[in-house]
Write a protein that holds these residues in place. Structure first.
Motif, PDB file in Angstrom:
ATOM      1  N   THR A   1       1.119  -0.864  -0.339  1.00 46.36           N
ATOM      2  CA  THR A   1      -0.504  -0.326   0.271  1.00 46.36           C
ATOM      3  C   THR A   1       1.255   1.622   0.264  1.00 46.36           C
ATOM      4  O   THR A   1       2.009   1.136   0.243  1.00 46.36           O
TER       5      THR A   1
ATOM      6  N   ASP B   1       0.919   3.809   2.125  1.00 45.40           N
ATOM      7  CA  ASP B   1       1.559   4.176   3.169  1.00 45.40           C
ATOM      8  C   ASP B   1       3.216   3.316   3.596  1.00 45.40           C
ATOM      9  O   ASP B   1       3.691   3.550   4.681  1.00 45.40           O
TER      10      ASP B   1
ATOM     11  N   GLN C   1       2.930   0.091   4.998  1.00 43.13           N
ATOM     12  CA  GLN C   1       3.319  -0.796   6.197  1.00 43.13           C
ATOM     13  C   GLN C   1       2.074  -1.628   5.509  1.00 43.13           C
ATOM     14  O   GLN C   1       2.304  -2.970   5.676  1.00 43.13           O
ATOM     15  N   GLY C   2       1.063  -1.170   4.737  1.00 42.06           N
ATOM     16  CA  GLY C   2      -0.090  -2.420   4.889  1.00 42.06           C
ATOM     17  C   GLY C   2       0.198  -3.130   3.591  1.00 42.06           C
ATOM     18  O   GLY C   2       1.632  -2.843   2.557  1.00 42.06           O
ATOM     19  N   ARG C   3      -0.016  -4.564   3.754  1.00 41.85           N
ATOM     20  CA  ARG C   3      -0.534  -5.140   2.209  1.00 41.85           C
ATOM     21  C   ARG C   3      -1.164  -6.009   1.548  1.00 41.85           C
ATOM     22  O   ARG C   3      -2.413  -5.966   2.671  1.00 41.85           O
TER      23      ARG C   3
ATOM     24  N   TYR D   1      -6.030  -7.895   2.947  1.00 39.13           N
ATOM     25  CA  TYR D   1      -5.720  -6.523   3.128  1.00 39.13           C
ATOM     26  C   TYR D   1      -5.220  -7.137   4.712  1.00 39.13           C
ATOM     27  O   TYR D   1      -5.451  -7.750   5.498  1.00 39.13           O
ATOM     28  N   TRP D   2      -4.274  -7.013   5.118  1.00 40.60           N
ATOM     29  CA  TRP D   2      -3.013  -6.518   5.705  1.00 40.60           C
ATOM     30  C   TRP D   2      -2.318  -5.930   6.623  1.00 40.60           C
ATOM     31  O   TRP D   2      -1.589  -4.759   5.930  1.00 40.60           O
ATOM     32  N   HIS D   3      -2.766  -5.432   7.471  1.00 38.44           N
ATOM     33  CA  HIS D   3      -1.494  -4.210   8.505  1.00 38.44           C
ATOM     34  C   HIS D   3      -1.268  -4.908   9.361  1.00 38.44           C
ATOM     35  O   HIS D   3      -1.958  -5.125  10.161  1.00 38.44           O
TER      36      HIS D   3
ATOM     37  N   GLU E   1      -7.590   1.718   1.761  1.00 33.37           N
ATOM     38  CA  GLU E   1      -7.491   1.862   2.825  1.00 33.37           C
ATOM     39  C   GLU E   1      -6.897   3.995   3.421  1.00 33.37           C
ATOM     40  O   GLU E   1      -6.337   4.233   4.354  1.00 33.37           O
TER      41      GLU E   1
ATOM     42  N   TYR F   1      -7.727   0.700   7.512  1.00 32.15           N
ATOM     43  CA  TYR F   1      -8.244  -0.536   6.740  1.00 32.15           C
ATOM     44  C   TYR F   1      -8.532  -1.915   8.287  1.00 32.15           C
ATOM     45  O   TYR F   1      -9.785  -1.078   8.704  1.00 32.15           O
TER      46      TYR F   1
END
Length: 569
Positions: free
Chosen positions: A420, A422, A424-426, A436-438, A460, A466
């Motif tokens: 993502t 930012d 940080q996320g994937r 989605y993962w954070h 996000e 998220y």
């Protein structure tokens, strides 16, 4: 012996590399440092496709800084630098076509000492681990650096080998037997390497069948389980502590994963675990970034799982009867270790103090905290450790785990994971939705109908943030089928079957909840919030809710004028 080449000066004709007798290219995913102008840093997606078309394997490597340069060696930047560079490396690796299930090798391109390793370099690699996972972190360096990285568990392992690429420089006659690559010929001004297509190259011996090449499918099997979110309030801050252990517990009762979770969610009971497990059901009770109330003063640095319905007095046969849950627990432990960068070593009786996966009795006996003896003397540590070793070798991540637990998603469309904006996320796309993962919220699947609204609001990066839970099917006696709802950091998306989805949040969302949600007198939402003067309102099937600073009014459509809706007692 098969060989690979590495080079930075320019992109070399793939056909010339093949003609020179090599089978792989170690390609940079790092940019040129300021003041340098390397034509092969990083390699491009087009060049990667050309290499593959020529029959060459590709391995990803990262080196940005240089000893003695104004841009310092990468390892000197510590944990924060490792995080930053791993995020950049992964973004480039995925963008140019690299799979998520392949390591990235980070260079230690100088003769560092053990003290420099312990003081700084190992922390750089722990930062890399926190982004890639230990399973997908590799290292380039002299023989001793490679050995230190293996000993400190900051590089992934593949059977008898590890993701280490040894250089001949500073190694003398030492050879690291667990290395997958050995840089035998080093191009220097005084001793140039072989010339290919007008450019001098380094030559590397390939020592293992799996040396990190993109072409191998390393996706691992995931044990079947259903993961439910029942996050409660029984938790505390970790106060900055680094997570070092995954701890197993018994319930000493007959609960299910869900009934035990319900008990744990009452803060008055004074106990909680991050996970409860039984019969293939996993309930997430406390987010791993918070401390559960499980092991007294060890809470800040542990992740805790309880086998619902289990007892410390169980026989080995009783434990083996729930081998499916043992596999699930092993998977969750490895997933947690990869996520937070601690060791996946199983610490079984007789205990030693260290990072890894263990049980409550370890906290009592080895750390001297409390009096508990679970999981008991007959726990099959040999079987459990074998499960852990299997998952640790493959490095399954949270997105894969979530997808495995949500077969309705269908086939995967994304090769690996996307990062993502930012950093940080994937996320990954599937036939019928996304995952989605954070690090703060975990991994959650979003079905396509809800995803449409999520995209409309900016994904996000928009006001929703998220996802924080899995979607829920909502029965609708007046509709054409069940509706759906999914919670996000910034509110909830509701969608009635066959209708557009809408975002409900804040004070209006709370007032709608007080009326009974979609089954109350207002029915389903039919709009998002609409700005009005200095406040806002939102339309529902049978009325609307107005919000203004310090005041909120719900009106039910009942003629002219509308009838104010009283708040339930």
């Amino acid at each position: 012996m098969s060989t690979a080449v590495d080079f930075a000066a320019r992109l070399i004709d793939p056909a010339a590399i093949v003609a020179a007798g090599h089978s792989a290219v170690l390609g940079y995913v790092s940019p040129s440092r300021p003041g340098a102008n390397f034509g092969a840093k990083p390699i491009t997606a087009e060049y990667a496709r050309a290499l593959t078309a020529a029959g060459l394997d590709i391995v990803s490597i990262w080196q940005y800084g240089k000893p003695g340069d104004p841009t310092p060696s990468d390892w000197t930047t510590g944990f924060a630098g490792g995080v930053r560079m791993a995020e950049q490396a992964l973004t480039t690796h995925l963008r140019i076509g690299g799979p998520r299930y392949a390591p990235i090798f980070f260079a230690v391109d100088e003769d560092i000492s053990l003290r420099q390793w312990n003081d700084t370099a190992v922390e750089f690699f722990r930062g890399v681990n926190s982004v890639l996972g230990t399973a997908w972190t590799g290292i380039y360096g002299h023989s001793r650096v490679c050995a230190w990285a293996i000993e400190d568990n900051v590089v992934g392992r593949r059977g008898e080998f590890s993701w280490v690429w040894q250089t001949r420089a500073w190694s003398g006659a030492e050879r690291e037997r667990r290395a997958v690559l050995y840089q035998r010929i080093i191009d220097t001004p005084a001793d140039p390497g072989p010339l290919i297509d007008g450019t001098h190259v380094d030559v590397d011996d390939i020592l293992a069948p799996d040396f990190g090449q993109w072409s191998l499918d390393r996706s691992a099997a995931v044990p079947p389980f259903t993961e439910l979110d029942r996050l409660g309030a029984a938790h505390s801050s970790r106060d900055g502590a680094r997570i070092t252990n995954f701890v197993l517990h018994t319930q000493e009762g007959n609960g299910t994963a869900e009934s035990l979770a319900a008990y744990l969610n009452n803060p008055a009971n004074g106990v909680s675990y991050h996970y409860t497990v039984r019969d293939g059901i996993v309930v997430r009770v406390v987010d791993e970034h918070r401390a559960a109330w499980s092991v007294l003063s060890a809470n800040p640095f542990t992740v805790n799982l309880c086998f619902a319905g289990s007892r410390a007095a169980w026989s080995r046969e009783q434990w083996l009867a729930i081998d499916g849950d043992l596999r699930v627990a092993a998977f969750l432990a490895v997933r947690s270790a990869h996520r937070h960068g601690y060791a996946t070593e199983v610490i079984a009786p007789p205990y030693r103090i260290g990072e890894g996966i263990t049980d409550h009795h370890y906290v009592t006996q080895a750390l001297g905290i409390g009096t508990h003896t679970d999981v008991g003397p007959n726990f099959p540590w040999d079987v459990f450790a074998a499960h852990v070793a299997g998952f640790a070798g493959h490095g399954v991540n949270a997105i894969d785990a979530r997808a495995a637990a949500a077969p309705w998603l269908g086939a995967r469309r994304t090769d690996g994971e996307a990062v993502t904006p930012d950093g940080q996320g994937r996320f990954a796309e599937f036939d019928h939705g996304y995952v989605y993962w954070h690090p703060a919220t975990g991994a959650h699947a979003i079905p396509s109908p809800i995803m449409t609204k999520y995209a409309e609001l900016g994904w996000e990066a928009g006001p929703l943030g998220y996802p924080t839970a899995e979607h829920t099917e909502l029965p609708d006696a007046r509709g054409t089928g069940p509706g759906q709802a999914q919670a996000f950091q910034g509110g909830t998306i509701y969608r009635r079957a066959g209708r557009p989805a809408h975002w409900v949040h804040g004070a209006i969302g709370a007032r709608w909840a007080a009326s009974g949600f979609e089954h109350g007198e207002l029915g389903w939402p039919t709009s998002d919030e609409i700005a009005h003067d200095d406040g806002a309102y939102q339309e529902f099937e049978f009325g609307r809710i107005y919000w203004a600073p310090e005041q909120i009014v719900a009106l039910r459509n009942s003629g002219d004028p509308d009838t104010p809706l009283a708040r339930p007692a």
